[in-house]
Scaffold this motif. Structure first.
Motif, PDB file in Angstrom:
ATOM      1  N   SER A   1      -8.515   3.096   3.019  1.00  0.00           N
ATOM      2  CA  SER A   1      -8.601   3.450   1.603  1.00  0.00           C
ATOM      3  C   SER A   1     -10.042   3.385   1.104  1.00  0.00           C
TER       4      SER A   1
ATOM      5  N   CYS B   1       0.834  -1.204   0.000  1.00  0.00           N
ATOM      6  CA  CYS B   1       0.000   0.000   0.000  1.00  0.00           C
ATOM      7  C   CYS B   1       0.871   1.257   0.000  1.00  0.00           C
TER       8      CYS B   1
ATOM      9  N   LEU C   1      -3.041  -8.249   4.211  1.00  0.00           N
ATOM     10  CA  LEU C   1      -1.733  -7.923   3.645  1.00  0.00           C
ATOM     11  C   LEU C   1      -0.610  -8.746   4.261  1.00  0.00           C
TER      12      LEU C   1
ATOM     13  N   ASP D   1      -5.612  -5.126   7.855  1.00  0.00           N
ATOM     14  CA  ASP D   1      -4.348  -5.099   7.115  1.00  0.00           C
ATOM     15  C   ASP D   1      -3.438  -6.248   7.531  1.00  0.00           C
TER      16      ASP D   1
ATOM     17  N   ILE E   1      -6.167  -0.954   3.783  1.00  0.00           N
ATOM     18  CA  ILE E   1      -7.343  -1.354   3.011  1.00  0.00           C
ATOM     19  C   ILE E   1      -8.596  -0.633   3.487  1.00  0.00           C
TER      20      ILE E   1
ATOM     21  N   ARG F   1      -3.397   4.286  -3.141  1.00  0.00           N
ATOM     22  CA  ARG F   1      -4.694   4.774  -2.655  1.00  0.00           C
ATOM     23  C   ARG F   1      -5.356   5.671  -3.708  1.00  0.00           C
TER      24      ARG F   1
END
Length: 467
Positions: free
Chosen positions: A292, A139, A245, A241, A289, A144
């Motif tokens: 965003s 990220c 991620l 996240d 995430i 974003r």
């Protein structure tokens, strides 16, 4: 590489009324210079806060709750992206072609985002390149922007009315015309809020993977087992996240390390306290995430302002709509924060943060619109306009440190004999803090001026690298 070429389609335009001898309104097309200037100001602001935020924490990112100068940069970018979408897609006659262009531009932003913030270019002063794929940061700022642009641009294309028609100059007319956009925005807010406040955050473990940390390699456990918390260790955004991620792919130096709980140097950076909570050592993704998803709202608000620019044909109608909406957003966000209902928080991208930053963006843009597009006082802002026309170039070269890394890569005999090392040795070391800050601001000003001149030369030749 992102496309760099002469681009005539880049011209943002507005239609302003002009009365001739027969009292008929003739539509005069001219560029919306205020939007370029606002974009250029935002890029220059990014350079300032990135370079000077360490010396002036009050302009750097807030460690957690609150909103400093640096915290306006990202939502300003998203607002500007949203405003530009209806200008670029004023008429959509070939939807598949328009969708392909949007997807291609999104992929370019993702590519540059991963290259610049994924960890490949480590630091200008270290001149080390390459990234361990087990630790790549997925990220970032451009990622974003890419997500928000993709979602909002596709929404605009799919529901776009091909007719360019005027609307009554009442406050709700544009809302009624694009009601489906606001239904989508409400769904985004609902999804974000349900996850942020409803998701249970369990206990979690991590190992410090920051090589510069004194606790590198140590493992810690953070006790949570709660839901609805907006504190650093136990919020749902971090949990999403870490789950999706992976904790090794998150930002290893979050702003919360400057909190009083973590360091005695707060609000400056400093070594962690011996009794600092375990989570002070943990990574956190400020462009994650869940946040965003919430950030899409900033772009939708910018989209609405772009619609008002297109459909309202008088300056007064536009300004009444923009300024009143900006003030309402500001008041709503401040009330939410001051009543402790929803705190201002950039890293969680809370709804109050969306309102305050979007309201500020609305008022700043309105001020530029009055000065530049109505009063025609553009000359003092030409450096910002040029930067705004080549925002991606300045972002990559200046804000991301690529140009500094290139300059610092040349040395004479000793690798320490570089330009950056010389400046640090002769200007910064052994002088008072006030003089150091003064020199730093001078260097930042010179850097912004340099890139405005470069951008101006490129503009002269019709070359643009868009953000």
């Amino acid at each position: 590489m992102a496309e760099i070429k002469a681009d005539t389609s880049y011209q943002h335009s507005l239609i302003a009324p002009r009365t001739d001898a027969s009292n008929e309104k003739v539509r005069e097309r001219r560029r919306v210079a205020s939007l370029d200037i606002f974009r250029g100001l935002t890029v220059a602001l990014m350079v300032l806060v990135d370079d000077a935020g360490g010396d002036w924490p009050s302009i750097g990112h807030a460690p957690w709750n609150g909103c400093n100068l640096a915290d306006f940069v990202m939502p300003f970018f998203l607002f500007i992206v949203g405003m530009a979408i209806p200008l670029a897609l004023k008429r959509v006659q070939d939807r598949p072609k328009a969708i392909r262009k949007v997807i291609f531009r999104t992929l370019k932003l993702l590519f540059w985002g991963l290259l610049l913030q994924g960890g490949y270019s480590h630091a200008p002063d270290k001149l080390t390149y390459g990234v361990d794929m087990r630790k790549i940061r997925w990220c970032g700022i451009l990622q974003r922007i890419a997500l928000a642009y993709l979602v909002v641009a596709l929404m605009e294309i799919l529901v776009k009315n091909e007719q360019d028609r005027d609307v009554p100059n009442n406050w709700f007319s544009v809302f009624k015309m694009y009601w489906c956009h606001w239904v989508f925005a409400a769904c985004v807010i609902l999804i974000y809020s349900v996850i942020l406040y409803g998701l249970n955050v369990p206990d979690w473990h991590f190992t410090v993977n920051d090589p510069e940390s004194l606790n590198y390699g140590k493992s810690y456990k953070v006790a949570c087992g709660v839901r609805g918390k907006l504190d650093p260790p136990c919020n749902a955004a971090g949990y999403v996240d870490r789950t999706v991620l992976g904790i090794n792919h998150m930002y290893i130096r979050p702003a919360w390390k400057r909190l009083k709980d973590c360091t005695l140097s707060s609000p400056h950076k400093g070594p962690l306290k011996n009794d600092a909570p375990a989570w002070c050592n943990a990574p956190f993704e400020p462009e994650g995430i869940l946040s965003s998803i919430s950030a899409i709202i900033s772009t939708i608000i910018g989209l609405h302002f772009g619609h008002a620019l297109i459909h309202f044909k008088s300056h007064s109608a536009r300004l009444k709509h923009w300024i009143s909406m900006g003030i309402l957003l500001l008041i709503l966000g401040i009330i939410l924060h001051m009543t402790h209902a929803v705190p201002l928080n950039k890293q969680l991208y809370t709804f109050s943060y969306v309102c305050v930053t979007a309201g500020t963006a609305a008022l700043v843009f309105s001020a530029f619109y009055i000065l530049v597009d109505i009063w025609r006082q553009k000359f003092p802002f030409l450096p910002f306009e040029w930067i705004g026309m080549n925002a991606m170039l300045v972002y990559v070269m200046a804000a991301a440190g690529i140009f500094a890394g290139f300059i610092n890569g040349w040395y004479y005999q000793d690798p320490h004999n570089t330009l950056v090392y010389w400046i640090q040795k002769h200007a910064f070391i052994g002088v008072w803090h006030s003089r150091r800050v003064g020199i730093l601001l001078y260097v930042i000003f010179a850097e912004i001026l340099f890139w405005s001149i470069v951008s101006g030369i490129l503009h002269w030749f019709g070359i643009y690298w868009k953000l």
